[in-house]
Scaffold this motif. Structure first.
Motif, PDB file in Angstrom:
ATOM      1  N   VAL A 102       6.718  -2.119   1.436  1.00  0.00           N
ATOM      2  CA  VAL A 102       7.631  -0.981   1.470  1.00  0.00           C
ATOM      3  C   VAL A 102       7.172   0.070   0.464  1.00  0.00           C
ATOM      4  O   VAL A 102       6.983  -0.233  -0.727  1.00  0.00           O
ATOM      5  N   TYR A 103       6.994   1.310   0.923  1.00  0.00           N
ATOM      6  CA  TYR A 103       6.509   2.391   0.077  1.00  0.00           C
ATOM      7  C   TYR A 103       7.454   3.590   0.119  1.00  0.00           C
ATOM      8  O   TYR A 103       7.938   3.970   1.186  1.00  0.00           O
ATOM      9  N   GLU A 104       7.672   4.178  -1.035  1.00  0.00           N
ATOM     10  CA  GLU A 104       8.318   5.482  -1.102  1.00  0.00           C
ATOM     11  C   GLU A 104       7.336   6.504  -0.543  1.00  0.00           C
ATOM     12  O   GLU A 104       6.122   6.366  -0.700  1.00  0.00           O
ATOM     13  N   LEU A 105       7.844   7.544   0.114  1.00  0.00           N
ATOM     14  CA  LEU A 105       7.017   8.484   0.852  1.00  0.00           C
ATOM     15  C   LEU A 105       5.858   9.057   0.036  1.00  0.00           C
ATOM     16  O   LEU A 105       4.703   9.027   0.472  1.00  0.00           O
ATOM     17  N   THR A 106       6.138   9.620  -1.159  1.00  0.00           N
ATOM     18  CA  THR A 106       5.062  10.267  -1.910  1.00  0.00           C
ATOM     19  C   THR A 106       4.026   9.267  -2.390  1.00  0.00           C
ATOM     20  O   THR A 106       2.833   9.587  -2.490  1.00  0.00           O
ATOM     21  N   SER A 107       4.463   8.049  -2.690  1.00  0.00           N
ATOM     22  CA  SER A 107       3.525   7.001  -3.071  1.00  0.00           C
ATOM     23  C   SER A 107       2.623   6.620  -1.894  1.00  0.00           C
ATOM     24  O   SER A 107       1.415   6.418  -2.059  1.00  0.00           O
ATOM     25  N   PHE A 108       3.198   6.555  -0.712  1.00  0.00           N
ATOM     26  CA  PHE A 108       2.409   6.241   0.481  1.00  0.00           C
ATOM     27  C   PHE A 108       1.373   7.336   0.742  1.00  0.00           C
ATOM     28  O   PHE A 108       0.212   7.047   1.061  1.00  0.00           O
ATOM     29  N   LEU A 109       1.778   8.586   0.580  1.00  0.00           N
ATOM     30  CA  LEU A 109       0.866   9.703   0.834  1.00  0.00           C
ATOM     31  C   LEU A 109      -0.293   9.726  -0.160  1.00  0.00           C
ATOM     32  O   LEU A 109      -1.440  10.009   0.206  1.00  0.00           O
ATOM     33  N   THR A 110      -0.011   9.415  -1.427  1.00  0.00           N
ATOM     34  CA  THR A 110      -1.052   9.499  -2.451  1.00  0.00           C
ATOM     35  C   THR A 110      -1.867   8.211  -2.582  1.00  0.00           C
ATOM     36  O   THR A 110      -3.089   8.252  -2.732  1.00  0.00           O
TER      37      THR A 110
END
Length: 249
Positions: A102-110
Motif C-alpha cells: 500500500v502506497y500513498e500517492l506521492t510516494s508511489f509517484l516518486t
C-alpha cells in the motif's frame, strides 16, 4: 504492473474530485489502474478510537478486494499508514504482508514510478501543508527538528508543475490540529492549531493550501470558510493533474 486504487470513505463521500484526479493522473502516467467496486472504510476511525477489534471486518474486506494487486495506491497518508501497520493479516514485519504493497500517492509517484517530469500547469501561489501521518509515519518529507538533509516527495512533484509559485512558510511542518477524532474530543485546541496553521499560509500570500491528506485540508477548509477567506484548499493530485498530461520520461 497491476495497481489497485483505494479511495478512503471520506474522499469518496465529500471530495470525489480528488479520487477522479488520482485515477486520471495515474492513467496519464501509463499505469494500469483498477478500482474495486466493493471497497469501503479501511477501519482507521474505529482503531483510533480504541476499538481495533471492530475494524476486523474492514480489514478482511480490504484483503479480499486488493490481494491480487502488485501495488495499492491511495491519496491519503493517514489511511495508508494505518493499513501498512495495522492491517489484520500477518503483520508488517512479514515481507509478504499485503500492507507493504500500500502506497500513498506521492510516494508511489516518486519511489515506484520515479516520475521526473510533469506537464501539469497551475498558475497560483500555493502553500503546502505537510500532514503528520505522512511526514512522521510514511517519511514523505524531512522533519525540521532533525539535523539531516532536507527532502520532500510532495514538494519535488509540485516543483515539476508549470507556473506554480510555492510559498515559504515560517513553520514548515507544524500540525494543523485535525488528528481525526482529536478534533472532536479536543475541539478548542484543534481549532486553535488550525487557525495558527492557516495564519502562516495567509501571512505568506497563499491562494491555495495543498497537501497529500484531504482530511487535514478538510479541517483547514472549514476554518477558512468560517473566516470568510478566499483562500482555497486543493489536494496535490488535483494540482498534478491540472492543465496537462503526465509524463514520467
Amino acid at each position: 504492473m497491476k495497481v489497485g486504487l483505494f479511495i478512503p470513505c471520506y474522499v469518496d463521500q465529500f471530495y470525489p474530485g480528488v479520487a477522479i484526479a488520482t485515477l486520471q493522473l495515474l492513467e496519464k502516467l501509463g499505469v494500469d489502474v483498477v478500482y474495486p467496486q466493493n471497497q469501503t472504510c479501511c477501519g482507521q476511525p474505529m482503531a483510533n478510537s480504541g476499538f481495533q477489534d471492530l475494524s476486523k471486518g474492514c480489514s478482511d474486506l480490504f484483503i479480499k478486494n486488493f490481494n491480487e494487486f502488485d501495488y495499492i495506491v491511495s491519496p491519503s497518508g493517514s489511511c495508508v499508514l494505518y493499513l501498512r501497520e495495522h492491517l489484520s493479516e500477518t503483520g508488517h514485519h512479514n515481507p509478504d504482508y499485503l500492507g507493504n504493497k500500500v502506497y500513498e500517492l506521492t510516494s508511489f509517484l516518486t519511489d515506484v514510478l520515479k516520475v521526473e517530469t510533469l506537464t501539469a500547469s497551475f498558475p497560483h501561489k500555493v502553500g503546502m501543508h505537510i500532514s503528520c501521518h505522512g511526514q512522521r509515519g510514511l517519511h514523505l518529507s524531512s522533519m525540521s527538528e532533525l539535523v539531516a538533509p532536507g527532502f520532500s516527495k510532495p514538494g519535488s512533484l509540485l516543483n515539476m508543475v508549470k507556473d506554480i509559485e510555492m510559498i515559504e512558510l515560517s513553520r514548515i511542518d507544524e500540525c494543523c490540529g485535525f488528528g481525526g477524532t482529536f478534533c472532536v474530543t479536543e475541539e478548542a485546541v484543534s481549532v486553535k492549531m488550525g487557525k495558527d496553521r492557516i495564519a502562516d499560509h495567509l501571512l505568506h500570500g497563499a491562494e491555495y493550501i495543498t497537501g497529500a491528506d484531504m482530511s487535514c485540508l478538510m479541517h483547514l477548509e472549514g476554518i477558512l470558510k468560517r473566516q470568510g477567506s478566499n483562500v482555497k484548499v486543493i489536494h496535490i493530485a488535483e494540482i498534478l493533474n491540472a492543465g496537462g498530461n503526465g509524463s514520467n520520461n
